[in-house]
Design an enzyme around this catalytic site. Structure first.
Site, PDB file in Angstrom:
ATOM      1  N   PHE A 127      49.186  38.036 -62.753  1.00 31.16           N
ATOM      2  CA  PHE A 127      47.934  38.681 -62.358  1.00 31.16           C
ATOM      3  C   PHE A 127      48.216  39.739 -61.304  1.00 31.16           C
ATOM      4  O   PHE A 127      49.211  39.673 -60.581  1.00 31.16           O
ATOM      5  CB  PHE A 127      46.897  37.667 -61.881  1.00 31.16           C
ATOM      6  N   GLY A 133      49.204  51.318 -51.699  1.00 29.90           N
ATOM      7  CA  GLY A 133      48.593  51.602 -50.409  1.00 29.90           C
ATOM      8  C   GLY A 133      47.474  50.665 -50.039  1.00 29.90           C
ATOM      9  O   GLY A 133      46.630  50.978 -49.197  1.00 29.90           O
ATOM     10  N   SER A 136      45.802  44.234 -47.757  1.00 28.42           N
ATOM     11  CA  SER A 136      44.797  43.181 -47.923  1.00 28.42           C
ATOM     12  C   SER A 136      43.404  43.724 -48.220  1.00 28.42           C
ATOM     13  O   SER A 136      42.475  42.946 -48.428  1.00 28.42           O
ATOM     14  CB  SER A 136      44.740  42.330 -46.642  1.00 28.42           C
ATOM     15  N   ARG A 284      77.110  15.579 -38.749  1.00 23.07           N
ATOM     16  CA  ARG A 284      77.784  16.427 -37.763  1.00 23.07           C
ATOM     17  C   ARG A 284      77.950  15.678 -36.441  1.00 23.07           C
ATOM     18  O   ARG A 284      76.969  15.133 -35.906  1.00 23.07           O
ATOM     19  CB  ARG A 284      76.957  17.702 -37.558  1.00 23.07           C
ATOM     20  N   GLY A 356      76.071  27.211 -36.633  1.00 22.48           N
ATOM     21  CA  GLY A 356      76.701  28.354 -37.297  1.00 22.48           C
ATOM     22  C   GLY A 356      76.765  28.211 -38.801  1.00 22.48           C
ATOM     23  O   GLY A 356      76.715  29.209 -39.533  1.00 22.48           O
ATOM     24  N   GLU A 379      49.446  35.725 -51.123  1.00 19.50           N
ATOM     25  CA  GLU A 379      48.046  35.286 -51.258  1.00 19.50           C
ATOM     26  C   GLU A 379      47.267  35.446 -49.955  1.00 19.50           C
ATOM     27  O   GLU A 379      46.362  34.667 -49.661  1.00 19.50           O
ATOM     28  CB  GLU A 379      47.976  33.836 -51.747  1.00 19.50           C
ATOM     29  N   THR A 381      47.794  37.264 -45.761  1.00 19.97           N
ATOM     30  CA  THR A 381      48.527  37.003 -44.528  1.00 19.97           C
ATOM     31  C   THR A 381      47.795  35.985 -43.656  1.00 19.97           C
ATOM     32  O   THR A 381      46.642  35.624 -43.919  1.00 19.97           O
ATOM     33  CB  THR A 381      48.687  38.298 -43.718  1.00 19.97           C
ATOM     34  N   GLU A 383      46.613  36.540 -40.802  1.00 25.18           N
ATOM     35  CA  GLU A 383      45.444  37.199 -40.224  1.00 25.18           C
ATOM     36  C   GLU A 383      44.250  37.166 -41.181  1.00 25.18           C
ATOM     37  O   GLU A 383      43.102  36.959 -40.766  1.00 25.18           O
ATOM     38  CB  GLU A 383      45.805  38.648 -39.859  1.00 25.18           C
TER      39      GLU A 383
END
Length: 401
Positions: A127, A133, A136, A284, A356, A379, A381, A383
């Site tokens: 979709f 440009g 959202s 570790r 590391g 889908e 941000t 914000e």
């Protein structure tokens, strides 16, 4: 390893489906995911396996050859698949958004024509809303459809199509404001069209071009593309639902399903990052003992596990809300926001636990570290989610003074 992210109240059928998917992930996805991801190779063998399991028809009604399962079942399957490799979950996500939109909004002819083949996995869906440009701001769409007799002519450029190349059916949102009164709201002048095409790149049908894959930092294997329409002609019966002007609402309904999916993906990736972190911490050794016995590492593991649990609970709640037939944009926005942010944090903590070695491509956490950022923007941000959440909260808690 299965202690976290358990879901209460599942049926025997749901539990059997999830057990089958988890077994498939452990045997068929995790062992090859990192190698395929590094080669940016489409996981054809994995996709064929999902097709055999019937997952492409998971949410499609039984009358069309699907399994007729709920959004919750689908989201929990996505969580498992993303735990193995997030790109594979992306392949089925866009497929199901299109299938869901057809089921909810398509004409009977459209359902009969597409859904059985989608359930079998013979048609793969994608979709498209975004444009180069656009970001959202969906109301700023410039791609356009103009009526010409019994057909529509589509022109414009779309962006960020997951499955753009491998799909054979694309639901595309364009403007269709011809004949509407001046000042008509943008969201009332958009229409979703169903475009059938050949899989692949280049000119995939007259007037429609898929230029090629967009190179990405992560989320590899699955193809992400542009879509260019230049005089693309479609018959009027390829308007989703048969009526123009409803595309925005149809797409937003589909995006709510997509946001639950992204939340589920975040849960799956976070769960895998926790598994890798807690396992490595016990292998570790520093200063004469496993690093898991150092308090600082235990604090990280505690925070990671709590975030995995919280994100999973919110994702399940959003899915169940949608399944109940209630409006779930608030819950879906919260789940997507929390799960994607927590996923990033859990992956980073696991990366830090690896030290590391986490920076080495030989370790799986390196792949997860590049995949997690996509969830922050896919889908919508963070914000955008906050805007949705804030507006809905003001509706629910309107001051009566």
């Amino acid at each position: 390893m299965a202690r976290l992210a358990q879901t209460a109240g599942l049926t025997d059928v749901q539990q059997e489906i999830l057990s089958t998917v988890r077994d498939f992930v452990d045997k068929e996805i995790i062992p090859v995911a990192t190698e395929l991801e590094h080669r940016d190779e489409y996981p054809q063998q994995i996709v064929d396996g999902l097709k055999e399991l019937g997952l492409f028809g998971l949410m499609i009604p039984e009358e069309y050859g699907g399994l007729g399962e709920s959004l919750l079942t689908y989201a929990l399957c996505v969580e498992e698949i993303a735990r193995g490799w997030m790109s594979v979950s992306g392949i089925i996500n866009t497929h199901f958004i299109v299938a869901y939109m057809l089921k909810q909004h398509g004409t009977q002819e459209q359902k009969d024509h597409f859904l059985p083949r989608m359930a079998a996995g013979d048609i793969r869906g994608a979709f498209s809303m975004s444009e180069p440009g656009l970001g959202s701001d969906v109301s700023a769409i410039t791609s356009k459809a103009v009526r010409d007799g019994d057909e529509y002519v589509l022109n414009g450029q779309k962006m960020w199509l997951t499955n753009g190349g491998t799909s054979s059916l694309v639901a595309v949102l364009v403007r269709s404001d011809e004949g509407l009164p001046e000042g008509t709201a943008p969201h009332k002048s958009m229409t979703t069209f169903l475009i059938e095409k050949e899989p692949g790149f280049g000119e995939v049908r007259p007037g429609l071009t898929i230029p090629g894959k967009i190179e990405k930092m992560g989320y590899k294997g699955v193809d992400t593309t542009e879509l260019i329409m230049d005089g693309l002609r479609l018959p009027a019966d390829r308007v989703l639902g048969g009526v123009t002007g409803r595309g925005f609402y149809q797409m937003m309904d589909g995006v709510e399903v997509g946001r639950v999916n992204v939340a589920a993906r975040g849960c799956g990736v976070a769960q895998r990052a926790f598994e890798l972190g807690v396992q490595y911490a016990q292998q570790r050794h520093t200063f004469g003992k496993p690093i898991a016995q150092h308090q600082a590492i235990q604090f990280k593991l505690a925070e990671m596990a709590t975030k995995v649990e919280a994100a999973h609970a919110m994702m399940v709640n959003a899915a169940r809300k949608k399944d109940s037939g209630e409006r779930n944009d608030l819950e879906a926005g919260m789940a997507k926001y929390l799960a994607s942010e927590y996923c990033k944090e859990v992956v980073e903590d696991s990366f830090r636990i690896h030290g590391g070695y986490g920076f080495s491509k030989e370790y799986e956490i390196e792949r997860l570290y590049r995949e997690a950022p996509m969830l922050l923007i896919g889908e919508g941000t963070a914000e955008i989610q906050k805007m949705i959440i804030g507006r809905r909260l003001l509706e629910e808690y309107r001051f009566q003074g």
